[in-house]
Design a protein around this motif. Structure first.
Motif, PDB file in Angstrom:
ATOM      1  N   PHE A 167       0.802  -1.076   0.050  1.00 32.72           N
ATOM      2  CA  PHE A 167      -0.021  -0.046  -0.083  1.00 32.72           C
ATOM      3  C   PHE A 167       1.033   1.462  -0.095  1.00 32.72           C
ATOM      4  CE2 PHE A 167      -2.852  -3.089   1.622  1.00 32.72           C
ATOM      5  CZ  PHE A 167      -4.511  -2.663   1.369  1.00 32.72           C
ATOM      6  N   PRO A 168       0.413   2.394  -0.758  1.00 34.92           N
ATOM      7  CA  PRO A 168       0.974   3.522  -0.452  1.00 34.92           C
ATOM      8  C   PRO A 168       0.835   4.270   0.730  1.00 34.92           C
ATOM      9  CG  PRO A 168      -0.645   3.892  -1.915  1.00 34.92           C
ATOM     10  CD  PRO A 168      -0.610   2.457  -1.496  1.00 34.92           C
ATOM     11  N   TRP A 169       1.422   4.985   1.525  1.00 38.17           N
ATOM     12  CA  TRP A 169       0.970   5.577   2.592  1.00 38.17           C
ATOM     13  C   TRP A 169      -0.429   6.292   2.636  1.00 38.17           C
ATOM     14  CZ3 TRP A 169       2.656   5.566   7.521  1.00 38.17           C
ATOM     15  CH2 TRP A 169       2.301   6.528   8.663  1.00 38.17           C
ATOM     16  N   GLY A 170      -1.371   5.965   3.491  1.00 36.32           N
ATOM     17  CA  GLY A 170      -2.585   6.520   3.552  1.00 36.32           C
ATOM     18  C   GLY A 170      -3.645   5.860   4.458  1.00 36.32           C
ATOM     19  N   ASP A 171      -4.657   6.285   4.556  1.00 39.48           N
ATOM     20  CA  ASP A 171      -5.679   5.802   5.416  1.00 39.48           C
ATOM     21  C   ASP A 171      -6.192   4.564   4.890  1.00 39.48           C
ATOM     22  OD1 ASP A 171      -5.941   7.968   6.989  1.00 39.48           O
ATOM     23  OD2 ASP A 171      -7.580   8.743   5.951  1.00 39.48           O
ATOM     24  N   GLU A 172      -5.998   4.008   3.851  1.00 41.79           N
ATOM     25  CA  GLU A 172      -6.726   2.722   3.354  1.00 41.79           C
ATOM     26  C   GLU A 172      -6.061   1.417   4.040  1.00 41.79           C
ATOM     27  OE1 GLU A 172      -7.321   0.053  -0.781  1.00 41.79           O
ATOM     28  OE2 GLU A 172      -6.312   1.963  -0.803  1.00 41.79           O
ATOM     29  N   ALA A 173      -4.626   1.642   4.265  1.00 36.14           N
ATOM     30  CA  ALA A 173      -3.700   0.511   4.937  1.00 36.14           C
ATOM     31  C   ALA A 173      -4.185   0.394   6.252  1.00 36.14           C
ATOM     32  CB  ALA A 173      -2.212   0.675   4.661  1.00 36.14           C
ATOM     33  N   PHE A 174      -4.276   1.232   6.707  1.00 35.83           N
ATOM     34  CA  PHE A 174      -4.544   1.110   8.293  1.00 35.83           C
ATOM     35  C   PHE A 174      -5.899   0.977   8.540  1.00 35.83           C
ATOM     36  CE2 PHE A 174      -0.851   4.117   8.354  1.00 35.83           C
ATOM     37  CZ  PHE A 174      -0.177   3.346   9.417  1.00 35.83           C
ATOM     38  N   GLU A 175      -6.824   1.177   7.628  1.00 39.03           N
ATOM     39  CA  GLU A 175      -8.305   0.857   8.058  1.00 39.03           C
ATOM     40  C   GLU A 175      -8.350  -0.915   7.657  1.00 39.03           C
ATOM     41  OE1 GLU A 175     -10.308   3.120   5.088  1.00 39.03           O
ATOM     42  OE2 GLU A 175     -10.212   4.947   6.022  1.00 39.03           O
ATOM     43  N   LYS A 176      -7.456  -1.379   6.689  1.00 39.55           N
ATOM     44  CA  LYS A 176      -7.516  -2.673   6.381  1.00 39.55           C
ATOM     45  C   LYS A 176      -6.967  -3.420   7.451  1.00 39.55           C
ATOM     46  CE  LYS A 176      -5.278  -6.290   3.341  1.00 39.55           C
ATOM     47  NZ  LYS A 176      -6.589  -6.917   2.869  1.00 39.55           N
ATOM     48  N   ALA A 177      -5.914  -2.874   8.070  1.00 41.80           N
ATOM     49  CA  ALA A 177      -5.452  -3.522   9.286  1.00 41.80           C
ATOM     50  C   ALA A 177      -6.149  -3.363  10.613  1.00 41.80           C
ATOM     51  CB  ALA A 177      -4.062  -2.800   9.655  1.00 41.80           C
ATOM     52  N   LYS A 178      -6.788  -2.604  10.792  1.00 37.65           N
ATOM     53  CA  LYS A 178      -7.966  -2.288  11.893  1.00 37.65           C
ATOM     54  C   LYS A 178      -9.080  -3.697  11.413  1.00 37.65           C
ATOM     55  CE  LYS A 178      -7.117   2.428  12.889  1.00 37.65           C
ATOM     56  NZ  LYS A 178      -7.566   3.834  12.925  1.00 37.65           N
ATOM     57  N   ALA A 179      -9.524  -3.721  10.368  1.00 40.12           N
ATOM     58  CA  ALA A 179     -10.720  -4.433  10.097  1.00 40.12           C
ATOM     59  C   ALA A 179     -10.146  -5.890  10.107  1.00 40.12           C
ATOM     60  CB  ALA A 179     -11.268  -4.342   8.512  1.00 40.12           C
ATOM     61  N   GLU A 180      -8.874  -6.400   9.543  1.00 43.78           N
ATOM     62  CA  GLU A 180      -8.541  -7.804   9.813  1.00 43.78           C
ATOM     63  C   GLU A 180      -7.585  -8.225  10.965  1.00 43.78           C
ATOM     64  OE1 GLU A 180      -6.651  -8.427   6.063  1.00 43.78           O
ATOM     65  OE2 GLU A 180      -8.457  -7.624   4.869  1.00 43.78           O
ATOM     66  N   ASN A 181      -7.370  -7.224  12.057  1.00 41.35           N
ATOM     67  CA  ASN A 181      -6.676  -7.174  13.132  1.00 41.35           C
ATOM     68  C   ASN A 181      -5.137  -7.589  12.632  1.00 41.35           C
ATOM     69  OD1 ASN A 181      -6.393  -7.130  16.049  1.00 41.35           O
ATOM     70  ND2 ASN A 181      -6.593  -9.112  15.974  1.00 41.35           N
ATOM     71  N   LYS A 182      -4.563  -7.016  12.012  1.00 33.46           N
ATOM     72  CA  LYS A 182      -3.157  -7.302  11.599  1.00 33.46           C
ATOM     73  C   LYS A 182      -2.366  -6.286  11.984  1.00 33.46           C
ATOM     74  CE  LYS A 182      -4.509 -10.147   7.282  1.00 33.46           C
ATOM     75  NZ  LYS A 182      -4.106 -10.179   5.924  1.00 33.46           N
ATOM     76  N   LEU A 183      -1.030  -6.642  12.005  1.00 36.30           N
ATOM     77  CA  LEU A 183      -0.041  -5.506  12.308  1.00 36.30           C
ATOM     78  C   LEU A 183       0.441  -5.015  10.778  1.00 36.30           C
ATOM     79  CD1 LEU A 183       2.419  -7.624  14.723  1.00 36.30           C
ATOM     80  CD2 LEU A 183       1.128  -5.569  15.425  1.00 36.30           C
ATOM     81  N   VAL A 184       0.874  -3.712  10.902  1.00 36.41           N
ATOM     82  CA  VAL A 184       1.283  -3.129   9.922  1.00 36.41           C
ATOM     83  C   VAL A 184       2.782  -3.009   9.594  1.00 36.41           C
ATOM     84  CG1 VAL A 184       1.223  -0.946   8.690  1.00 36.41           C
ATOM     85  CG2 VAL A 184      -0.576  -1.613   9.898  1.00 36.41           C
ATOM     86  N   LEU A 185       3.447  -3.064   8.723  1.00 36.01           N
ATOM     87  CA  LEU A 185       4.842  -3.117   8.370  1.00 36.01           C
ATOM     88  C   LEU A 185       4.864  -1.546   7.567  1.00 36.01           C
ATOM     89  CD1 LEU A 185       7.931  -3.495   7.838  1.00 36.01           C
ATOM     90  CD2 LEU A 185       6.997  -4.911   5.834  1.00 36.01           C
ATOM     91  N   ILE A 186       5.839  -0.695   8.030  1.00 40.74           N
ATOM     92  CA  ILE A 186       6.239   0.554   7.177  1.00 40.74           C
ATOM     93  C   ILE A 186       7.499   0.447   6.964  1.00 40.74           C
ATOM     94  CG2 ILE A 186       6.294   3.184   7.424  1.00 40.74           C
ATOM     95  CD1 ILE A 186       4.082   2.980   9.750  1.00 40.74           C
ATOM     96  N   SER A 187       7.722   0.173   5.617  1.00 44.31           N
ATOM     97  CA  SER A 187       8.922   0.056   4.769  1.00 44.31           C
ATOM     98  C   SER A 187       9.314   1.241   4.206  1.00 44.31           C
ATOM     99  CB  SER A 187       9.108  -1.227   4.052  1.00 44.31           C
ATOM    100  OG  SER A 187      10.426  -1.211   3.568  1.00 44.31           O
ATOM    101  N   ILE A 188      10.346   2.070   4.571  1.00 41.50           N
ATOM    102  CA  ILE A 188      10.953   3.300   4.187  1.00 41.50           C
ATOM    103  C   ILE A 188      12.025   3.204   3.506  1.00 41.50           C
ATOM    104  CG2 ILE A 188      11.143   5.563   4.833  1.00 41.50           C
ATOM    105  CD1 ILE A 188       9.405   5.209   7.371  1.00 41.50           C
ATOM    106  N   GLY A 189      12.321   3.816   2.381  1.00 38.56           N
ATOM    107  CA  GLY A 189      13.687   3.654   1.642  1.00 38.56           C
ATOM    108  C   GLY A 189      13.577   5.009   0.569  1.00 38.56           C
ATOM    109  N   TYR A 190      14.597   5.066  -0.516  1.00 45.21           N
ATOM    110  CA  TYR A 190      14.695   6.000  -1.313  1.00 45.21           C
ATOM    111  C   TYR A 190      15.173   5.359  -2.583  1.00 45.21           C
ATOM    112  CZ  TYR A 190      19.454   6.807   0.320  1.00 45.21           C
ATOM    113  OH  TYR A 190      20.558   6.509   0.752  1.00 45.21           O
ATOM    114  N   SER A 191      15.028   5.932  -3.891  1.00 46.33           N
ATOM    115  CA  SER A 191      15.412   5.261  -5.003  1.00 46.33           C
ATOM    116  C   SER A 191      16.790   5.002  -5.439  1.00 46.33           C
ATOM    117  CB  SER A 191      14.928   6.066  -6.357  1.00 46.33           C
ATOM    118  OG  SER A 191      15.777   7.274  -6.374  1.00 46.33           O
TER     119      SER A 191
END
Length: 705
Positions: free
Chosen positions: A58-82
C-alpha cells in the motif's frame, strides 16, 4: 516495565548489526510474472521500483490502516529511497520472493514509503527505531499496531532473519497482543516527547565564548590528515565547513582555516568526487574519501557548489573553481528537466552492481588513452592506491596545478590535455548502462540548488548560472506555489503533489533572498516575505517558539515533530531562522528577527555538547556576536561594484542595492544620489562614511585574512 524490556530484548534478538544506506490491482504483468500492485499508480520512482513485487504494498494513507484494523493485522512501514543500495538488496532478497511475500500478505499489511516524498513519516518512525536502541538508516522497516504506534524496527534484514521475525511478531500479536500494545503506547509517548524544545524564557545573551567553547570541543573529532571527522563513514557535511570557514576567517584562527582547506582539498581530490563527470557522491565509506557510496544526491551538490564557490573567494584555489564548474555541468547534463526543474538523485547501482558505472579497468583505460595513459595512471592513481574490488576508482594525490609543477609542465598545457582526456572518457562512459535516475522534483532540494547557482554566479560572474537559478525559481512560482500561497513538496511530469513541509518553505525563502542578492530584483524579497508569513501562520508553535515540520493543515501523524539538528542538510528550523533574521533586517520587521533569536536562544546551550549538529545555528549566532555587515550599494553601477566584490570573501554580510533610486527598502533609504554609485558599510543600521571603491569599503570591513 521489566516485562516490557524483556519483550524488546526478545524481539531485538532477531536483529543483527546490518548494513544500510546511512533511511485494486492492474492486470499488467511484469517479465517476472507478477502483476502490478497498488504502487503502480504512484509517481515516486522509489515506489514504482516496487510496483511488480509480489508483496501487496500500500502507499501511505488511510486505506492501509483501515484494512489493518478491519482484519486485526500488524502493519509494516518500509521506508527507503530510489538511490538506496541496501533498499535494492532487501527488495531482491525478500520483497521479490514469492514465499516471503506470501507471509507478508497473509499476516501483515505492508506500506511502502519514499522517505524523500514523506520526510514527516520518516522522521517519526526513524525516531522510534532509534529510541529502541537501533542505528538509523535505510531501508527503515518499522512494525506498528493498526493505529500506527511503533513497537519494533530496524534497517536491512537478510531473508532468513526477516522471515523468522515475521513469524515471531505475528505469533506474539495473535497470542499476547496486550504486550505489544503496552510497549507501543509507551514508545509512542517517547516519540511524542523526544526532541521536544522548551522555550528559554531567560533574556537572550549571545557571546563569542559560546562559539569558542563549541569549536574547541569540536576539534577533538577532527581528522587533520585526511580532513573531515576522525571516523568512517565520512559525509561531506557542507553546513559544518561553511560555518568553520566563516568562523576561522572572522576569528583569525589559522589552524582551523588550514583544517577546512585540508578537508575541501581531500574531498575534491578523492573518489567521493566524480573525477570524470563532476558532482559528489553521498558519502565515503573510508577515512581517506576513496570509496564512495556511489549514489549522487541533488541536495549534497547544491550545498557543495555553494561551499566551494565561497571557499574559492578566500583561497583562490583553481581546483575549487573546477569543482564548481564541473558539478554544475553535471547538473545541467544529467539532473535538469525541460522546465528548469532539478531531479533528485542518481542511483548507486547499475547492472545490479554498486558503482559499476563509475569504476574503470586498467586495460580499458590503456586501450582508450594510448600514450596519454602514461601520465593519466600517475595522476589518477591507477595503481594499488586506487584499486577497489578488482577495478579502479579515479582519485588524485595532487591538484592539476601541483601535478603539473611536479612534472615540469606548464599548467595551461596540462589542463588542456586533462580536459581532452576527461571529455573522451565521459563520452565513452555514456555508453555504459546508466544508474537509475530519480526524476521527481523536490521543492526544498531545488531551492538548495538555486542557492548553489547564485553563489557560483556571484563568485564567477557566469550569466548562465544566474539564468538557471532564475528559471528554476520561476518553475517553483509557477508549479509549486498554490493559490493560497502554500507550497507543494513534490513534482513529477506535470503533476505537483504533497503538501509542503517546513524544509520547503525555509530553503525557498533563503534561495529567494540569494536571488535578490544576485539580481537586486525586489520581487524575490516580496516572495520570500509571503512564504515567511505563511510559515508563521501555519507552522509556528507559540509554546516552544520553534516551527513544526508539518503544517497545521496536514493530516495528523502519531507525533508532530520539530526538526532542530543540523545534519547533511541543515535543520529546517535553522534555515528558516536565517531567513527570518535577514528578512527582519531587510524589511525592518522586528517580529521576524525576534523569532529567529528566540529559536537561537532555545538551543545555544547545546552547542558544546553536539557541535556538528548545530553548525548552521552557530552561523546564525555569528550574525549577533560578530559584526554583520549590511553592504548597501546605491547607484546605477551597482552590478559593476558587485562584480568587484566577487573577489572578496566577506563571511558575515548582506548585500543590498538601489540601482535607480526607486527602492523602498528601509536600509536603502536616502542613500541614492543621481550620477554616482556609492558603497555604504553598515552594522545594525549604523553606516560608516560612503565610499566609491570596493577597496575602500573592504578597509571598513574587519576581516582577518
Amino acid at each position: 516495565m521489566k516485562a516490557l524490556k524483556l519483550i524488546v530484548l526478545y524481539l531485538l534478538s532477531f536483529l543483527l548489526i546490518a548494513p544500510s544506506c546511512n533511511q485494486n490491482t492492474s492486470d499488467a504483468m511484469h517479465d517476472n510474472g507478477h502483476r502490478q500492485n497498488r504502487l503502480a499508480k504512484e509517481t515516486s520512482p522509489y515506489l514504482l521500483q516496487h510496483q511488480y513485487n509480489p508483496v501487496d504494498w500500500f502507499p501511505w494513507g488511510d486505506e492501509a490502516f483501515e484494512k489493518a484494523k478491519a482484519e486485526n493485522k500488524l502493519v509494516l512501514i518500509s521506508i527507503g529511497y530510489s538511490a538506496c543500495h541496501w533498499c535494492h538488496v532487501m527488495e531482491r532478497e525478500s520483497f521479490e520472493d514469492d514465499s516471503v511475500a506470501k507471509i507478508m500478505n497473509e499476516r501483515f499489511v505492508s506500506i511502502k514509503v519514499d522517505r524523500e516524498e514523506r520526510p514527516d513519516v520518516d522522521q517519526v518512525y526513524m525516531n522510534a527505531v532509534q529510541l529502541m536502541g537501533q542505528n538509523g538508516g535505510w531501508p527503515l522497516n518499522c512494525f506498528v499496531t493498526p493505529e500506527g504506534k511503533p513497537f519494533m524496527g530496524g534497517t536491512y534484514y537478510p531473508k532468513e532473519q526477516w522471515t523468522n521475525m515475521l513469524a515471531q511478531l505475528d505469533s506474539l500479536w495473535l497470542n499476547e497482543p496486550d504486550k505489544i500494545i503496552e510497549y507501543a503506547d509507551k514508545l509512542t509517548e517517547g516519540v511524542q516527547s523526544s526532541e521536544a524544545i522548551i522555550k528559554n524564557t531567560a533574556e537572550a545573551n549571545f557571546e563569542t565564548s559560546t562559539l569558542n567553547v563549541m569549536v574547541d570541543a569540536w576539534q577533538n573529532s577532527f581528522d587533520r590528515k585526511e580532513g573531515g571527522p576522525n571516523r568512517q563513514p565520512k559525509f561531506p557535511m557542507p553546513s559544518n565547513y561553511n560555518f568553520l570557514l566563516k568562523y576561522a576567517i572572522t576569528s583569525g584562527d589559522a589552524d582551523l582555516k588550514d583544517y577546512v582547506k585540508t578537508t575541501l582539498d581531500k574531498m575534491a581530490l578523492g573518489g567521493i568526487y566524480d573525477q570524470i563527470g563532476g558532482g559528489f557522491a553521498r558519502y565515503s565509506t573510508d577515512y581517506s574519501w576513496k570509496v564512495p557510496h556511489f549514489e549522487k544526491m541533488l541536495y549534497d551538490n547544491g550545498q557543495l557548489v555553494s561551499l566551494y564557490a565561497q571557499a574559492y573567494q578566500n583561497f583562490k584555489d583553481p581546483l575549487y573553481k573546477s569543482i564548481v564548474k564541473e558539478s554544475l555541468e553535471w547538473v545541467k547534463r544529467e539532473m535538469t528537466g525541460p522546465d528548469g526543474e532539478f531531479y533528485s538523485a542518481l542511483d548507486a547501482d547499475s547492472e545490479g552492481e554498486e558503482g559499476k558505472f563509475y569504476i574503470w579497468d586498467k586495460m580499458e583505460l590503456d586501450t582508450l588513452l594510448g600514450e596519454d595513459f602514461n601520465w593519466f595512471k600517475d595522476f589518477y592513481n591507477v595503481n594499488p592506491k586506487g584499486k577497489w574490488e578488482g577495478h579502479y576508482i579515479l582519485l588524485n594525490d595532487k591538484s592539476p596545478k601541483d601535478f603539473a609543477a611536479s612534472k615540469g609542465i606548464e599548467l595551461e598545457d596540462f589542463q588542456a590535455d586533462l580536459n581532452r582526456v576527461k571529455k573522451l572518457l565521459l563520452a565513452y562512459r555514456e555508453n555504459r548502462e546508466r544508474p537509475g535516475l530519480d526524476d521527481k522534483t523536490l521543492t526544498s532540494w531545488n531551492a538548495l540548488m538555486i542557492s548553489g547557482y547564485c553563489d557560483a554566479y556571484r563568485v564567477f560572474g557566469d550569466e548562465e548560472y544566474k539564468n538557471v537559478a532564475l528559471k528554476n525559481a520561476q518553475f517553483i512560482l509557477n508549479k509549486q506555489v498554490k493559490k493560497d500561497g502554500s507550497l507543494f513538496h513534490s513534482y513529477k511530469k506535470g503533476t505537483s503533489s504533497i503538501n509542503g513541509y517546513l524544509e520547503d518553505y525555509a530553503n525557498t525563502i533563503v534561495a529567494f533572498l540569494d536571488l535578490y542578492e544576485s539580481t537586486f530584483d525586489e520581487v524575490w524579497i516580496n516572495e520570500a516575505d509571503k512564504l515567511a508569513q505563511y510559515c508563521v501562520q501555519h507552522f509556528y508553535d507559540e509554546e516552544s517558539g520553534m516551527f513544526f515540520f508539518t503544517s497545521d493543515t496536514d493530516p495528523e501523524l502519531i507525533a508532530r515533530k520539530t526538526e532542530v539538528y543540523d545534519n547533511v542538510i541543515p535543520s529546517s528550523n535553522s534555515i528558516l531562522a536565517h531567513g527570518l533574521y535577514d528578512l527582519g533586517l531587510i524589511l525592518d520587521k522586528a517580529e521576524y528577527g525576534q523569532k529567529a533569536l528566540t529559536m537561537l536562544n532555545n538551543l545555544q546551550g547545546d552547542f558544546g555538547n553536539y557541535p556538528s549538529g548545530f553548525s548552521n545555528w552557530a552561523a546564525l549566532m555569528m550574525k549577533e556576536v560578530f559584526p554583520y555587515y549590511e553592504i548597501c550599494i546605491a547607484g546605477n553601477a551597482a552590478e559593476t561594484i558587485m562584480t568587484e566584490f566577487s573577489n572578496e570573501y566577506v563571511p558575515n554580510r548582506l548585500f543590498l542595492a538601489d540601482q535607480n533610486g526607486k527602492s523602498k527598502l528601509p536600509l536603502l533609504e536616502f542613500k541614492y544620489a543621481e550620477g554616482e554609485t556609492m558603497i555604504f558599510v553598515c552594522v545594525n543600521k549604523a553606516c560608516q562614511l560612503p565610499v566609491a571603491e570596493v577597496e575602500e569599503a573592504m578597509k571598513q570591513i574587519k576581516i582577518v585574512q
